[in-house]
Design a protein around this motif. Structure first.
Motif, PDB file in Angstrom:
ATOM      1  N   ALA A  73       0.832  -1.208   0.000  1.00 54.19           N
ATOM      2  CA  ALA A  73       0.000   0.000   0.000  1.00 54.19           C
ATOM      3  C   ALA A  73       0.865   1.255   0.000  1.00 54.19           C
ATOM      4  N   ALA A  74       1.997   1.211   0.717  1.00 54.11           N
ATOM      5  CA  ALA A  74       2.892   2.363   0.764  1.00 54.11           C
ATOM      6  C   ALA A  74       3.564   2.563  -0.593  1.00 54.11           C
ATOM      7  N   LEU A  75       3.981   1.477  -1.236  1.00 49.54           N
ATOM      8  CA  LEU A  75       4.596   1.574  -2.567  1.00 49.54           C
ATOM      9  C   LEU A  75       3.596   2.110  -3.586  1.00 49.54           C
ATOM     10  N   ARG A  76       2.341   1.626  -3.506  1.00 46.42           N
ATOM     11  CA  ARG A  76       1.305   2.080  -4.448  1.00 46.42           C
ATOM     12  C   ARG A  76       1.014   3.555  -4.254  1.00 46.42           C
ATOM     13  N   ALA A  77       0.950   4.003  -3.008  1.00 45.53           N
ATOM     14  CA  ALA A  77       0.682   5.414  -2.732  1.00 45.53           C
ATOM     15  C   ALA A  77       1.824   6.290  -3.247  1.00 45.53           C
ATOM     16  N   PHE A  78       3.056   5.857  -3.017  1.00 46.64           N
ATOM     17  CA  PHE A  78       4.207   6.630  -3.506  1.00 46.64           C
ATOM     18  C   PHE A  78       4.203   6.715  -5.031  1.00 46.64           C
ATOM     19  N   GLU A  79       3.942   5.593  -5.722  1.00 49.35           N
ATOM     20  CA  GLU A  79       3.984   5.583  -7.187  1.00 49.35           C
ATOM     21  C   GLU A  79       2.943   6.555  -7.751  1.00 49.35           C
ATOM     22  N   ALA A  80       1.731   6.520  -7.207  1.00 53.48           N
ATOM     23  CA  ALA A  80       0.681   7.418  -7.692  1.00 53.48           C
ATOM     24  C   ALA A  80       1.014   8.872  -7.401  1.00 53.48           C
ATOM     25  N   ALA A  81       1.519   9.163  -6.206  1.00 55.48           N
ATOM     26  CA  ALA A  81       1.874  10.534  -5.851  1.00 55.48           C
ATOM     27  C   ALA A  81       3.017  11.053  -6.719  1.00 55.48           C
ATOM     28  N   ALA A  82       3.993  10.183  -7.005  1.00 55.67           N
ATOM     29  CA  ALA A  82       5.112  10.590  -7.844  1.00 55.67           C
ATOM     30  C   ALA A  82       4.660  10.851  -9.279  1.00 55.67           C
ATOM     31  N   ARG A  83       3.746  10.039  -9.756  1.00 52.56           N
ATOM     32  CA  ARG A  83       3.269  10.197 -11.146  1.00 52.56           C
ATOM     33  C   ARG A  83       2.466  11.482 -11.301  1.00 52.56           C
ATOM     34  N   HIS A  84       1.640  11.792 -10.300  1.00 52.64           N
ATOM     35  CA  HIS A  84       0.806  12.993 -10.368  1.00 52.64           C
ATOM     36  C   HIS A  84       1.494  14.223  -9.791  1.00 52.64           C
ATOM     37  N   GLN A  85       2.591  13.978  -9.017  1.00 52.95           N
ATOM     38  CA  GLN A  85       3.235  15.056  -8.267  1.00 52.95           C
ATOM     39  C   GLN A  85       2.210  15.786  -7.402  1.00 52.95           C
ATOM     40  N   SER A  86       1.327  14.967  -6.829  1.00 57.91           N
ATOM     41  CA  SER A  86       0.265  15.537  -6.012  1.00 57.91           C
ATOM     42  C   SER A  86      -0.320  14.453  -5.130  1.00 57.91           C
ATOM     43  N   PHE A  87      -0.392  14.702  -3.814  1.00 59.28           N
ATOM     44  CA  PHE A  87      -1.042  13.766  -2.912  1.00 59.28           C
ATOM     45  C   PHE A  87      -2.556  13.751  -3.157  1.00 59.28           C
ATOM     46  N   LYS A  88      -3.117  14.898  -3.510  1.00 59.96           N
ATOM     47  CA  LYS A  88      -4.551  15.010  -3.715  1.00 59.96           C
ATOM     48  C   LYS A  88      -4.997  14.181  -4.931  1.00 59.96           C
ATOM     49  N   LYS A  89      -4.269  14.306  -6.032  1.00 64.83           N
ATOM     50  CA  LYS A  89      -4.627  13.561  -7.246  1.00 64.83           C
ATOM     51  C   LYS A  89      -4.386  12.059  -7.050  1.00 64.83           C
ATOM     52  N   ALA A  90      -3.330  11.715  -6.335  1.00 61.15           N
ATOM     53  CA  ALA A  90      -3.077  10.302  -6.047  1.00 61.15           C
ATOM     54  C   ALA A  90      -4.204   9.730  -5.198  1.00 61.15           C
ATOM     55  N   VAL A 137       3.090   7.442   2.402  1.00 64.90           N
ATOM     56  CA  VAL A 137       4.395   7.893   1.898  1.00 64.90           C
ATOM     57  C   VAL A 137       5.376   8.076   3.054  1.00 64.90           C
ATOM     58  N   ARG A 138       4.887   8.650   4.143  1.00 66.20           N
ATOM     59  CA  ARG A 138       5.773   8.837   5.291  1.00 66.20           C
ATOM     60  C   ARG A 138       6.201   7.491   5.876  1.00 66.20           C
ATOM     61  N   LEU A 139       5.283   6.503   5.886  1.00 64.70           N
ATOM     62  CA  LEU A 139       5.628   5.168   6.361  1.00 64.70           C
ATOM     63  C   LEU A 139       6.718   4.559   5.477  1.00 64.70           C
ATOM     64  N   LEU A 140       6.628   4.772   4.165  1.00 60.34           N
ATOM     65  CA  LEU A 140       7.648   4.246   3.245  1.00 60.34           C
ATOM     66  C   LEU A 140       8.985   4.937   3.489  1.00 60.34           C
ATOM     67  N   GLU A 141       8.948   6.244   3.705  1.00 58.23           N
ATOM     68  CA  GLU A 141      10.193   6.979   3.971  1.00 58.23           C
ATOM     69  C   GLU A 141      10.849   6.480   5.248  1.00 58.23           C
ATOM     70  N   GLU A 142      10.043   6.218   6.270  1.00 56.38           N
ATOM     71  CA  GLU A 142      10.598   5.718   7.518  1.00 56.38           C
ATOM     72  C   GLU A 142      11.163   4.311   7.343  1.00 56.38           C
ATOM     73  N   THR A 143      10.483   3.490   6.535  1.00 59.55           N
ATOM     74  CA  THR A 143      10.956   2.121   6.296  1.00 59.55           C
ATOM     75  C   THR A 143      12.294   2.134   5.561  1.00 59.55           C
ATOM     76  N   LEU A 144      12.431   3.041   4.576  1.00 53.04           N
ATOM     77  CA  LEU A 144      13.649   3.104   3.768  1.00 53.04           C
ATOM     78  C   LEU A 144      14.744   3.955   4.419  1.00 53.04           C
ATOM     79  N   GLY A 145      14.333   4.827   5.316  1.00 43.76           N
ATOM     80  CA  GLY A 145      15.311   5.690   5.984  1.00 43.76           C
ATOM     81  C   GLY A 145      15.772   6.841   5.109  1.00 43.76           C
ATOM     82  N   VAL A 146      14.980   7.205   4.103  1.00 44.41           N
ATOM     83  CA  VAL A 146      15.325   8.333   3.227  1.00 44.41           C
ATOM     84  C   VAL A 146      14.064   9.150   2.973  1.00 44.41           C
ATOM     85  N   ARG A 147      14.274  10.418   2.583  1.00 42.24           N
ATOM     86  CA  ARG A 147      13.157  11.283   2.226  1.00 42.24           C
ATOM     87  C   ARG A 147      12.915  11.160   0.728  1.00 42.24           C
TER      88      ARG A 147
END
Length: 304
Positions: free
Chosen positions: A7-24, A39-49
């Motif tokens: 779910a975190a990967l899917r949310a990041f991919e959509a947000a990156a494609r739209h460059q918008s949390f709202k559109k994702a 997205v924040r959960l994914l960043e914490e898991t990977l340890g990067v922003r």
């Protein structure tokens, strides 16, 4: 190998494609807050922003730019694979047993229409002169010639076969005297009966006297006999319906409008099975093709 939550990967991919949390969020049917949380959960898991948050916009960081195309291509691959599996699941199989000569001379040229009407049905033709036991489940249905028996089967009669003399126009046969001097081509039928088309029966039924029928050439395959007739090797007693293309092309002619009736062709099946619907669709299509072919034959005779 440990992967972050899907779910975190899917949310990041959509947000990156739209460059918008709202559109994702609108695409995935969740709230923008839920996208931000994943997205924040994914960043914490990977340890990067992965994003730089700006007013009304989010911008990928270097790490986000490296991760995004990999996930984008991965989700496209997932979607394609799932689509293939779904199509395979909805593709329905149908196996029909048919005489090789009937398949070659009547059925095959008509099959593109069936495939156009029912592209989701995968049709397999089992061509054999042997009668297949439909109860065995080896085939789903059959096109059979003859009176049967057809015990326990659903039977749809297609049409009665007729036979007439056919030959190359080069032989110049115009009357019975010409026919009596020509080589007669015979067929060796597997299971002859009182309706089997022979030159003797044709002459008797049509009142043709003095035709010597004992000589000539015999064939075990009617397509070979027709090819011999086209080559001018003699006159064959064959089905005009099966040789319609050769007649229309001028390779064969029918010097006498005198016929001999044979047996019927039947479409038979058990009326049972998981693909009964596909069997009935094929049977309905066959009857439509028979009607069209008979109408075409009637029109061609009128034109002549």
């Amino acid at each position: 190998m440990s992967l972050p939550p899907l779910a975190a990967l899917r949310a990041f991919e959509a947000a990156a494609r739209h460059q918008s949390f709202k559109k994702a969020a609108a695409e995935i049917a969740v709230t923008p807050t839920a996208i931000s949380h994943q997205v924040r959960l994914l960043e914490e898991t990977l340890g990067v922003r992965l994003f730089d948050r700006k007013p009304r916009q989010v911008v990928l960081t270097q790490a986000g730019q490296e991760l995004y195309p990999v996930l984008r291509d991965g989700f496209v691959s997932f979607a394609n694979a799932i689509d293939r599996v779904r199509r395979r699941k909805t593709s329905r199989g149908l196996t029909v047993s048919v005489l090789p000569s009937f398949a070659a001379k009547w059925l095959l040229r008509r099959l593109p229409d069936f495939q156009k009407r029912h592209p989701d049905i995968h049709l397999h033709l089992h061509t054999s002169a042997e009668v297949v036991d439909l109860a065995s489940g080896t085939v789903d249905a059959a096109i059979r010639y003859g009176r049967g028996p057809h015990h326990g089967l659903v039977v749809q009669t297609m049409f009665r076969e007729t036979f007439a003399p056919l030959c190359s126009p080069a032989l110049g046969i115009q009357g019975f005297d010409d026919l009596s001097k020509a080589t007669l081509l015979h067929l060796d039928w597997l299971n002859p009966d009182d309706v089997t088309p022979t030159w003797e029966r044709w002459a008797e039924v049509n009142g043709v006297k003095g035709l010597g029928t004992s000589g000539g050439i015999s064939f075990s395959d009617d397509t070979h006999a027709i090819q011999a007739a086209i080559a001018g090797q003699g006159v064959v007693l064959a089905s005009p319906a099966m040789a319609r293309e050769e007649i229309n092309a001028g390779l064969l002619t029918m010097p006498f409008d005198l016929y001999l009736e044979g047996h019927n062709y039947h479409f038979v099946h058990t009326g049972r099975g998981n693909n009964r619907g596909e069997v009935e669709m094929f049977g309905d299509w066959l009857l439509d093709e028979v009607k069209k072919s008979q109408l075409h034959l009637e029109n061609s005779l009128i034109d002549d």
